[in-house]
Design an enzyme around this catalytic site. Structure first.
Site, short mmCIF file in Angstrom:
data_model
loop_
_atom_site.label_atom_id
_atom_site.label_comp_id
_atom_site.label_asym_id
_atom_site.label_seq_id
_atom_site.Cartn_x
_atom_site.Cartn_y
_atom_site.Cartn_z
N ARG A 49 -30.46 5.92 77.68
CA ARG A 49 -30.37 4.63 78.38
C ARG A 49 -29.95 3.52 77.41
O ARG A 49 -29.18 2.63 77.75
CB ARG A 49 -31.69 4.30 79.08
CG ARG A 49 -31.73 2.88 79.63
CD ARG A 49 -32.78 2.68 80.74
NE ARG A 49 -34.07 3.24 80.46
CZ ARG A 49 -34.98 2.72 79.62
NH1 ARG A 49 -34.72 1.60 78.96
NH2 ARG A 49 -36.14 3.31 79.43
N TYR A 87 -14.03 -10.77 96.46
CA TYR A 87 -14.58 -9.49 96.91
C TYR A 87 -15.90 -9.74 97.64
O TYR A 87 -16.78 -10.42 97.10
CB TYR A 87 -14.77 -8.56 95.71
CG TYR A 87 -15.48 -7.28 96.09
CD1 TYR A 87 -14.96 -6.45 97.06
CD2 TYR A 87 -16.68 -6.93 95.50
CE1 TYR A 87 -15.61 -5.29 97.45
CE2 TYR A 87 -17.34 -5.76 95.86
CZ TYR A 87 -16.80 -4.95 96.84
OH TYR A 87 -17.46 -3.81 97.22
N ASP A 121 -12.88 -11.81 87.24
CA ASP A 121 -12.79 -10.44 87.72
C ASP A 121 -11.32 -10.04 87.59
O ASP A 121 -10.47 -10.52 88.33
CB ASP A 121 -13.27 -10.39 89.19
CG ASP A 121 -13.30 -8.97 89.75
OD1 ASP A 121 -12.55 -8.12 89.24
OD2 ASP A 121 -14.06 -8.74 90.71
N LYS A 124 -11.84 1.40 89.78
CA LYS A 124 -10.49 1.23 90.32
C LYS A 124 -9.42 1.73 89.34
O LYS A 124 -9.34 2.92 89.10
CB LYS A 124 -10.31 -0.24 90.69
CG LYS A 124 -11.45 -0.81 91.57
CD LYS A 124 -11.53 -0.13 92.90
CE LYS A 124 -12.43 -0.75 93.93
NZ LYS A 124 -13.85 -0.79 93.67
N1 PLP Z 1 -14.46 -6.60 92.20
C1 PLP Z 1 -13.45 -6.24 93.00
C2 PLP Z 1 -12.20 -7.06 92.99
C3 PLP Z 1 -13.55 -5.11 93.82
O1 PLP Z 1 -12.52 -4.78 94.62
C4 PLP Z 1 -14.77 -4.37 93.80
C5 PLP Z 1 -14.93 -3.19 94.67
O2 PLP Z 1 -14.15 -2.91 95.54
C6 PLP Z 1 -15.80 -4.77 92.96
C7 PLP Z 1 -15.62 -5.89 92.16
C8 PLP Z 1 -17.11 -4.01 92.91
O3 PLP Z 1 -16.95 -2.83 92.18
P1 PLP Z 1 -17.78 -1.47 92.46
O4 PLP Z 1 -17.41 -1.01 93.82
O5 PLP Z 1 -17.35 -0.58 91.35
O6 PLP Z 1 -19.24 -1.82 92.37
#
Ligand code: PLP
Length: 384
Positions: free
Chosen positions: A57, A110, A182, A207
């Site tokens: 961890r 998101y 992000d 992604k």
């Molecule tokens: N940020 C964006 C732009 C996303 O498209 C997503 C998920 O689709 C996230 C954050 C969250 O990521 P996760 O699904 O890996 O928790």
């Protein structure tokens, strides 16, 4: 090679970093590729002192390697890997915000990020403003003494809005507000927010970094080591939302091909966007690479070498027409998520739950690495 002749990693191109950073075999077996370290615990020295790793961890060789690679790819001082993108966002919010803080988020962000603030940070009495960040004046208008964080998402999910990273970072700096981006959609191949004055970059590594829709993960990258980054490391180790050694290994392996997968996805996306623009059954195409995109000039200024491989479209008609079109596609699968080698479409309003921001006729498209002619033919047959 003598040390003075060694080429330092910050002089490498991203393609070389993606293959080599983070692991340098010194094992007696001489593995070229890093083995998976499944052990959750690590032996102490005879005198009881600790070695580099103690307990999985707190740290693990596979996590260490992938964090080093991602920090180098993004051009940051340090990276922190988490078990999902949302866990990474939560870690940053918990360590930058305080009870009573105010945060500014994009109006088109998101939905999970918005949900986190709305459903959970509300309990900390954290106040939030959702603004259209394509206009700097909208951000300036909501800054108040309690504002602790400006959260950018550019291009945004799902309308591909672009905000001016340098301009917002300058404002944040002037007001002594932390600023984070992000960078999931753009990826460091096309956009380097840390070089534009941003303090933290976040990725859903689920992604493009993973790229094969088979690893869930998230990562934070810090521009420089600070007391907050020390706290983030402690938080990661104590709160424990860490990825497994196998997930780190898969992510590390996927990153090696990231700089060759993503440009192909990106050129496919550009061709697809141009094709969709010509279709009379398509009402609108959102893609920052198109000159018709509202924020194309800012995108062209801050995105280098490509505009990403996500686009959204408005289908002429209602929800049923839109779902019907999505259902007729054969190569593009109708599923959530993005950034994988396979092309996907998604009806975003259905996915956005209680606080939908997308019109009923919006489909988000994640373009994969298939041959572009097959993708275009699939669109044509579905539109017929
Ligand atoms: N940020 C964006 C732009 C996303 O498209 C997503 C998920 O689709 C996230 C954050 C969250 O990521 P996760 O699904 O890996 O928790």
């Amino acid at each position: 090679m003598a040390p003075e002749q060694e080429i330092s990693i910050d002089k490498w191109h991203i393609q070389t970093i993606a293959v080599h950073a983070g692991y340098n075999s010194e094992s007696k077996e001489g593995d070229i590729m890093q083995p998976i370290h499944l052990s959750t615990t690590f032996q102490r020295n005879q005198d009881g002192t600790l070695n580099e790793f103690i307990y999985s961890r707190s740290g693990n060789p596979n996590r260490d390697a992938v964090e080093t690679k991602i920090a180098a790819i993004e051009g940051g001082a340090e990276a922190f890997a988490f078990s999902s993108g949302m866990a990474a966002i939560n870690a940053l919010f918990e360590n930058v915000l305080e009870p009573g803080s105010h945060i500014i988020i994009p109006d088109d962000c998101y939905h999970g990020t918005r949900n986190l603030v709305d459903k959970f940070f509300r309990r900390w009495k954290v106040d939030f403003s959702e603004v259209d960040m394509t206009e700097i004046k909208n951000v300036l208008a909501v800054i108040k003494p309690a504002t602790k964080l400006i959260w950018m998402e550019t291009p945004s999910n799902p309308q591909l809005k672009i905000c001016d990273i340098t301009a917002l970072a300058t404002i944040a700096n002037q007001h002594k507000i932390t600023i984070a981006c992000d960078n999931t959609f753009a990826t460091p191949l096309f956009q380097k927010p840390l070089d534009m004055g941003v303090d933290y970059v976040m990725h859903s590594s689920t992604k493009f970094f993973s790229g094969h829709s088979d690893v869930l993960g998230g990562v934070l990258v810090v521009k420089e080591k600070t007391t907050v980054s020390e706290r983030l490391r402690e938080y990661q180790q104590i709160a424990g939302a860490v990825p497994s050694p196998f997930d780190c290994w898969l992510l590390n392996r996927s990153l090696s091909t990231f700089p060759i997968r993503v440009p192909l996805q990106c050129s496919n996306a550009m061709a697809l966007a141009q094709h969709l623009l010509q279709q009379n059954k398509i009402e609108k195409v959102f893609y920052p690479g198109l000159p018709s995109h509202l924020n194309h000039s800012i995108a062209a200024k801050q995105m280098k070498g490509g505009f990403g491989s996500i686009l959204s479209i408005l289908v002429k008609g209602n929800k049923e027409d839109t779902l019907h079109f999505a259902g007729r596609l054969k190569i593009f699968k109708h599923a959530t998520s993005l950034g994988g080698v396979e092309s996907l479409v998604e009806h975003r309003r259905t996915a956005e739950g209680a606080h939908p921001i997308s019109p009923d006729n919006l489909l988000r498209i994640s373009v994969g690495i298939e041959h572009i002619d097959d993708l275009l033919n699939d669109i044509s047959q579905a539109l017929e």
